[in-house]
Design an enzyme around this catalytic site. Structure first.
Site, PDB file in Angstrom:
ATOM      1  N   CYS A 157      -7.815  -1.885  -4.437  1.00 31.90           N
ATOM      2  CA  CYS A 157      -6.399  -1.565  -4.614  1.00 31.90           C
ATOM      3  C   CYS A 157      -5.598  -2.846  -4.787  1.00 31.90           C
ATOM      4  O   CYS A 157      -4.713  -2.926  -5.641  1.00 31.90           O
ATOM      5  CB  CYS A 157      -5.866  -0.789  -3.411  1.00 31.90           C
ATOM      6  SG  CYS A 157      -6.018   0.996  -3.573  1.00 31.90           S
TER       7      CYS A 157
ATOM      8  N   HIS B 107     -33.238   2.399  17.245  1.00 34.18           N
ATOM      9  CA  HIS B 107     -32.177   3.404  17.246  1.00 34.18           C
ATOM     10  C   HIS B 107     -32.657   4.836  16.958  1.00 34.18           C
ATOM     11  O   HIS B 107     -31.915   5.776  17.221  1.00 34.18           O
ATOM     12  CB  HIS B 107     -31.066   2.984  16.281  1.00 34.18           C
ATOM     13  CG  HIS B 107     -30.419   1.692  16.700  1.00 34.18           C
ATOM     14  ND1 HIS B 107     -29.651   1.577  17.827  1.00 34.18           N
ATOM     15  CD2 HIS B 107     -30.468   0.442  16.162  1.00 34.18           C
ATOM     16  CE1 HIS B 107     -29.229   0.320  17.960  1.00 34.18           C
ATOM     17  NE2 HIS B 107     -29.715  -0.383  16.960  1.00 34.18           N
TER      18      HIS B 107
ATOM     19  N   CYS C 180     -34.555  -1.028  11.971  1.00 32.99           N
ATOM     20  CA  CYS C 180     -33.483  -0.374  12.734  1.00 32.99           C
ATOM     21  C   CYS C 180     -34.054   0.811  13.515  1.00 32.99           C
ATOM     22  O   CYS C 180     -33.696   1.062  14.665  1.00 32.99           O
ATOM     23  CB  CYS C 180     -32.393   0.140  11.800  1.00 32.99           C
ATOM     24  SG  CYS C 180     -31.799  -1.061  10.592  1.00 32.99           S
TER      25      CYS C 180
ATOM     26  N   ARG D  31     -21.232  -6.089  13.033  1.00 31.34           N
ATOM     27  CA  ARG D  31     -22.138  -5.490  14.015  1.00 31.34           C
ATOM     28  C   ARG D  31     -23.572  -5.465  13.488  1.00 31.34           C
ATOM     29  O   ARG D  31     -24.528  -5.722  14.230  1.00 31.34           O
ATOM     30  CB  ARG D  31     -21.675  -4.072  14.375  1.00 31.34           C
ATOM     31  CG  ARG D  31     -22.500  -3.421  15.468  1.00 31.34           C
ATOM     32  CD  ARG D  31     -22.363  -4.211  16.756  1.00 31.34           C
ATOM     33  NE  ARG D  31     -23.310  -3.803  17.795  1.00 31.34           N
ATOM     34  CZ  ARG D  31     -24.557  -4.272  17.896  1.00 31.34           C
ATOM     35  NH1 ARG D  31     -25.034  -5.120  17.004  1.00 31.34           N
ATOM     36  NH2 ARG D  31     -25.330  -3.882  18.884  1.00 31.34           N
TER      37      ARG D  31
ATOM     38  N   CYS E 272     -27.042  -7.282  15.032  1.00 31.44           N
ATOM     39  CA  CYS E 272     -28.368  -6.678  15.241  1.00 31.44           C
ATOM     40  C   CYS E 272     -29.439  -7.522  14.563  1.00 31.44           C
ATOM     41  O   CYS E 272     -30.488  -7.790  15.143  1.00 31.44           O
ATOM     42  CB  CYS E 272     -28.407  -5.262  14.659  1.00 31.44           C
ATOM     43  SG  CYS E 272     -28.320  -3.958  15.906  1.00 31.44           S
TER      44      CYS E 272
ATOM     45  N   CYS F 106       0.859  -1.194   0.000  1.00 27.33           N
ATOM     46  CA  CYS F 106       0.000   0.000   0.000  1.00 27.33           C
ATOM     47  C   CYS F 106       0.889   1.236   0.000  1.00 27.33           C
ATOM     48  O   CYS F 106       0.662   2.196  -0.735  1.00 27.33           O
ATOM     49  CB  CYS F 106      -0.877   0.039   1.244  1.00 27.33           C
ATOM     50  SG  CYS F 106      -1.818  -1.459   1.556  1.00 27.33           S
TER      51      CYS F 106
ATOM     52  N   CYS G  80       2.505   3.135  -3.264  1.00 31.07           N
ATOM     53  CA  CYS G  80       1.792   4.213  -3.958  1.00 31.07           C
ATOM     54  C   CYS G  80       1.496   5.387  -3.027  1.00 31.07           C
ATOM     55  O   CYS G  80       1.596   6.539  -3.424  1.00 31.07           O
ATOM     56  CB  CYS G  80       0.475   3.706  -4.528  1.00 31.07           C
ATOM     57  SG  CYS G  80       0.666   2.494  -5.840  1.00 31.07           S
ATOM     58  N   HIS G  81       1.094   5.071  -1.797  1.00 27.92           N
ATOM     59  CA  HIS G  81       0.613   6.127  -0.893  1.00 27.92           C
ATOM     60  C   HIS G  81       1.728   6.764  -0.072  1.00 27.92           C
ATOM     61  O   HIS G  81       1.459   7.446   0.918  1.00 27.92           O
ATOM     62  CB  HIS G  81      -0.468   5.568   0.035  1.00 27.92           C
ATOM     63  CG  HIS G  81      -1.694   5.114  -0.690  1.00 27.92           C
ATOM     64  ND1 HIS G  81      -2.584   6.000  -1.251  1.00 27.92           N
ATOM     65  CD2 HIS G  81      -2.176   3.885  -0.952  1.00 27.92           C
ATOM     66  CE1 HIS G  81      -3.570   5.313  -1.830  1.00 27.92           C
ATOM     67  NE2 HIS G  81      -3.352   4.028  -1.665  1.00 27.92           N
TER      68      HIS G  81
END
Lengths: 260, 106
Positions: free
Chosen positions: A113, A180, A176, A217, A221, A77, A80-81
């Protein structure tokens, strides 16, 4: 003629109403609370302790992987970065990938990438390596506000995500929003219901005893309301992630969060 | 096994210093079952020790009650410049170690 014009006006009014509805926020910006606001003081202290926060083990590993070459082109990575700051990058995801026109989250971006530029195999969703790289990237935007864009090609995904968020599902027939938006701050057995924001992911969850992605996560739920869990990386999750990012717009990134 | 340790780089002689260690480990309790009902074998770090210039200053016998990725913190007295060396071993016999140096002045 007049009647036709009347219909057009009606249709235009309906469209405008639809657009206005889309921008409506169930939780106004001033009342946004990160998930850490619903934790006990012990877990909040653990999250804020740069050393003891167990999620930092993944961030550290991600930092090593960042400069480890992989794939046919033997690129890392960092190849390039190099020299460019990645600060702020995570805050803009999920985002439309210009080349393919598809919506991608940070995990998807890393794998694009790898496959596109490095000639490497994509990392498996929820693998330790992908979690580590995602956490490492998100950590560099620590404290920056979530700022995903929902205009242009992202608009349709945003609308789909909003519909998904409000869709009743599972044996409990809950969306949801029922927890929430309508019940946050109230108790669900021993838990305080949070506003369900994505700003701390990947996060270390006590229940998992490990670090997990936002999609993990979401699946937790769904399992909780006895609904079908979709496969990792599915379009519906990506759309929902975009809606959640918009819904939490302005909340600072806390990765790696510590959660119950 | 990845681990992070934190020891002050410098201390005054006689100063009480805080030492912290966080080790990445599943700490499998031995009480859980897998998806087809088989017991998952216990695999925890059972001994963690710290030597300060070769002298053991801390030792812990860990067991099933300790969470995954255990975090341990203790205090010791800075006596001389040198190394703090941590060693640990789990039920599968995998060993890990980390060391960090400290400069003691005065």
């Amino acid at each position: 003629m007049t009647r036709a014009r009347g219909w057009l006006a009606l249709a235009a009014a309906a469209l405008a109403a639809g657009a206005a509805h889309a921008e409506e926020r169930a939780i106004p910006p001033g009342e946004l609370k990160s998930g850490s606001a619903f934790l006990g003081s012990d877990l909040r202290a653990l999250q804020n302790d740069d050393f003891a926060n167990p999620g930092m083990l993944w961030v550290e590993r991600g930092g090593k992987l960042w400069s480890e070459p992989a794939g046919k082109k033997n690129l890392a990575c960092a190849s390039c970065h190099q020299g460019t700051s990645m600060r702020g990058v995570a805050a803009s995801y999920p985002k439309i990938d210009k080349a393919s026109g598809k919506l991608v989250n940070l995990e998807g971006r890393i794998n694009l990438c790898r496959t596109g530029r490095m000639g490497a195999q994509p990392l498996r969703y929820e693998s330790e390596e992908l979690l580590a790289l995602t956490a490492y990237l998100a950590r560099q935007s620590l404290g920056l506000p979530l700022a995903a864009r929902i205009d242009g090609a992202a608009r349709a995904h945003f609308e789909a995500g909003r519909a998904s968020y409000h869709l009743r599902r599972g044996q409990m027939n809950l969306s949801c929003a029922h927890c929430h938006d309508a019940q946050w701050g109230r108790r669900l057995l021993s838990e305080t219901i949070s506003q369900g924001h994505p700003n701390a992911y990947p996060a270390y969850r006590m229940e998992w005893q490990t670090t997990g992605s936002l999609e993990r996560r979401l699946r937790a739920c769904l399992s909780g309301i006895r609904a079908e869990m979709l496969p990792y990386g599915s379009q519906e999750y990506l759309d929902l992630e975009l809606f959640l990012a918009w819904r939490a717009q302005g909340l600072p990134i806390e990765t790696p969060g510590v959660r119950r | 096994m990845a681990a992070r340790i934190q020891v002050p780089r410098e201390a005054r002689r006689g100063e009480v210093i805080e030492v912290r260690i966080l080790i990445q480990h599943p700490m499998e309790t031995g009480y859980r079952h897998d998806d087809i009902g088989h017991l998952i074998k216990r695999n925890v770090i059972n001994v963690l020790s710290c030597r300060y210039n070769g002298v053991e200053v801390f030792r812990a016998d860990l067991s099933s009650g300790i969470s995954a990725n255990p975090y341990v913190q203790f205090y010791t007295v800075a006596e001389a410049s040198g190394d703090l060396e941590f060693n640990w071993i789990d039920d599968e016999g995998q060993r890990g170690s980390e060391r960090q140096s400290i400069i003691v002045k005065g």
